[in-house]
Design a protein around this motif. Sequence first.
Motif, PDB file in Angstrom:
ATOM      1  N   TYR A  55      37.651 -25.966 -84.415  1.00 33.82           N
ATOM      2  CA  TYR A  55      38.924 -25.540 -83.809  1.00 33.82           C
ATOM      3  C   TYR A  55      39.009 -24.016 -83.735  1.00 33.82           C
ATOM      4  N   LEU A  56      38.424 -23.374 -84.723  1.00 30.46           N
ATOM      5  CA  LEU A  56      38.396 -21.908 -84.720  1.00 30.46           C
ATOM      6  C   LEU A  56      37.594 -21.402 -83.526  1.00 30.46           C
ATOM      7  N   GLU A  57      36.487 -22.062 -83.271  1.00 30.20           N
ATOM      8  CA  GLU A  57      35.669 -21.668 -82.113  1.00 30.20           C
ATOM      9  C   GLU A  57      36.449 -21.801 -80.817  1.00 30.20           C
ATOM     10  N   ARG A  58      37.239 -22.875 -80.709  1.00 33.25           N
ATOM     11  CA  ARG A  58      37.991 -23.095 -79.459  1.00 33.25           C
ATOM     12  C   ARG A  58      38.947 -21.936 -79.146  1.00 33.25           C
ATOM     13  N   ILE A  59      39.527 -21.334 -80.194  1.00 35.24           N
ATOM     14  CA  ILE A  59      40.477 -20.247 -79.939  1.00 35.24           C
ATOM     15  C   ILE A  59      39.806 -18.877 -79.990  1.00 35.24           C
ATOM     16  N   GLY A  60      38.480 -18.876 -79.923  1.00 34.24           N
ATOM     17  CA  GLY A  60      37.743 -17.605 -79.858  1.00 34.24           C
ATOM     18  C   GLY A  60      37.651 -16.911 -81.202  1.00 34.24           C
ATOM     19  N   GLY A  61      37.752 -17.671 -82.290  1.00 36.07           N
ATOM     20  CA  GLY A  61      37.728 -17.060 -83.618  1.00 36.07           C
ATOM     21  C   GLY A  61      36.311 -16.730 -84.057  1.00 36.07           C
ATOM     22  N   ASP A  62      35.855 -15.549 -83.714  1.00 36.28           N
ATOM     23  CA  ASP A  62      34.484 -15.149 -84.032  1.00 36.28           C
ATOM     24  C   ASP A  62      34.502 -14.133 -85.172  1.00 36.28           C
ATOM     25  N   PRO A  63      34.103 -14.545 -86.382  1.00 34.42           N
ATOM     26  CA  PRO A  63      34.182 -13.611 -87.515  1.00 34.42           C
ATOM     27  C   PRO A  63      33.273 -12.394 -87.354  1.00 34.42           C
ATOM     28  N   HIS A  64      32.245 -12.510 -86.511  1.00 31.26           N
ATOM     29  CA  HIS A  64      31.295 -11.393 -86.380  1.00 31.26           C
ATOM     30  C   HIS A  64      31.918 -10.165 -85.736  1.00 31.26           C
ATOM     31  N   ILE A  65      33.027 -10.350 -85.032  1.00 27.33           N
ATOM     32  CA  ILE A  65      33.601  -9.193 -84.340  1.00 27.33           C
ATOM     33  C   ILE A  65      34.792  -8.601 -85.104  1.00 27.33           C
ATOM     34  N   VAL A  66      35.006  -9.081 -86.319  1.00 28.54           N
ATOM     35  CA  VAL A  66      36.150  -8.564 -87.082  1.00 28.54           C
ATOM     36  C   VAL A  66      35.656  -7.889 -88.352  1.00 28.54           C
ATOM     37  N   SER A  67      35.851  -6.568 -88.422  1.00 26.42           N
ATOM     38  CA  SER A  67      35.514  -5.855 -89.653  1.00 26.42           C
ATOM     39  C   SER A  67      36.327  -4.572 -89.680  1.00 26.42           C
ATOM     40  N   ASN A  68      36.312  -3.917 -90.822  1.00 31.19           N
ATOM     41  CA  ASN A  68      37.042  -2.663 -90.952  1.00 31.19           C
ATOM     42  C   ASN A  68      36.057  -1.589 -91.378  1.00 31.19           C
ATOM     43  N   ALA A  69      35.873  -0.585 -90.490  1.00 31.38           N
ATOM     44  CA  ALA A  69      34.855   0.432 -90.745  1.00 31.38           C
ATOM     45  C   ALA A  69      35.194   1.246 -91.991  1.00 31.38           C
ATOM     46  N   ALA A  70      36.469   1.436 -92.251  1.00 27.83           N
ATOM     47  CA  ALA A  70      36.858   2.305 -93.371  1.00 27.83           C
ATOM     48  C   ALA A  70      36.589   1.653 -94.727  1.00 27.83           C
TER      49      ALA A  70
END
Length: 391
Positions: A55-70
């Motif tokens: 279900y996460l995939e269906r809503i575009g939930g891609d963990p690889h594109i979420v991070s915090n550089a700081a």
Amino acid sequence: MSQQGRALRPVAGAWDVFCRVVDNFGDIGVCWRLCRILVREFGIPVRLVVDRPEYLERIGGDPHIVSNAATGADISVVEWSDALLPTSDTGVVIEAFACDLPAGYALRMAADGVSRLWINLEYLSAEAWIEDCHGLVSRHPQLGLDKHFLFPGFTARTAGLLRETDLRGQRDRFRTDPAARASTWLALGMGAPGPGEHRASLFGYENPAAGPLLDAMAGGDTPWTVLVPEGRSCAGLAAIFGVSLSSPGDAVVRGALRVQVVPFTGQDAYDRLLWACDLNLVRGEDSLVRALWAGRPFLWQAYPQSDRAHLDKVEALLLRLSDGVGDTLATDRLGLAMRAWNGVPVGGDPWTTLLADLPALCVGVERWSVALEGGPELAETLVNLTESRVI
Ligand code: TRH
């Protein structure tokens, strides 16, 4: 400063967010949005535990594109398992929508001597009673641990609404960028609107009221295109028109109306669809909030409950809406349409008046969305709670 302009503050360890997908996309939709904000804007490392990752995939939930550089924080997505345990670094545990932690996880929380904040995140409601329940703490009878109950809502005495800091900026840039709008339409398999054409998005459950609204559009002078993400609305519409409407690109034309099925996209693309439309027909809690931030007129179809308790939620939303929107005549008429959209008999034709009122409602909904931005933001409420408590 964090990526999105919030000052980073020291927060308690890593956070675990537990989500069970009951049905539909609302539970995972809210959890994913919350996790993204925690990582991107607060620099908090998050583990999202979900029973149905598809279900996460269906809503575009891609963990690889979420991070915090700081802070180097990111999201890890973990499939729900009874073997999951908290770590010594886990500072906050969020149980979304009373989903119940795995038993071994809860026992370990009670036994390992690590101080943590345990939060149950409830469903959004506009009802007044949530103000009395928001923030209540209940001690678990066996584990002896405190659980905090947080209620998202529309007022200062609730946990507020999820909203990314730069959301309005993104929306307004999109609206003044013809290339961005064109590529949104293209991704949905459509061209840009023709002269005078209005567009509506329709994301709903099965709904007998769809027929009369679409009839009003078909019989009017304004050309309307209604875009329907593939899903539960499609079968009902196919029955109304007697044609196949199930896959992206399937379309039907009646009078001034064209109805077209579009792909079910990720959350960000769905936001852009809401921003681009003149009227948004939304359902459940998360798309309701996104329609509000879009600042365009909307009808909300509440998730139907067998005891019709959802109609109380509709009435409560209408009260808040008429305060926030401010135009009494237009909001009274919007109220009739919203009730009819939720299956309440209202008599007469609420649809033609709704369509005529859209310009006034557009101003009013935007006014309310600006006012709501001054209220609490849900992710920030959670972070504030961890700070106000010694963990
Ligand atoms: O899917 P929903 O009907 O979810 C419901 C409600 O939340 C309900 O209260 C809950 O009890 C039930 O699920 C189990 O509607 P909602 O809440 O609007 O969630 C839809 C999510 O799907 C939202 O995050 C937006 C997202 N979405 C996309 O990502 N792409 C799309 O194309 C569309 C149409 C939606």
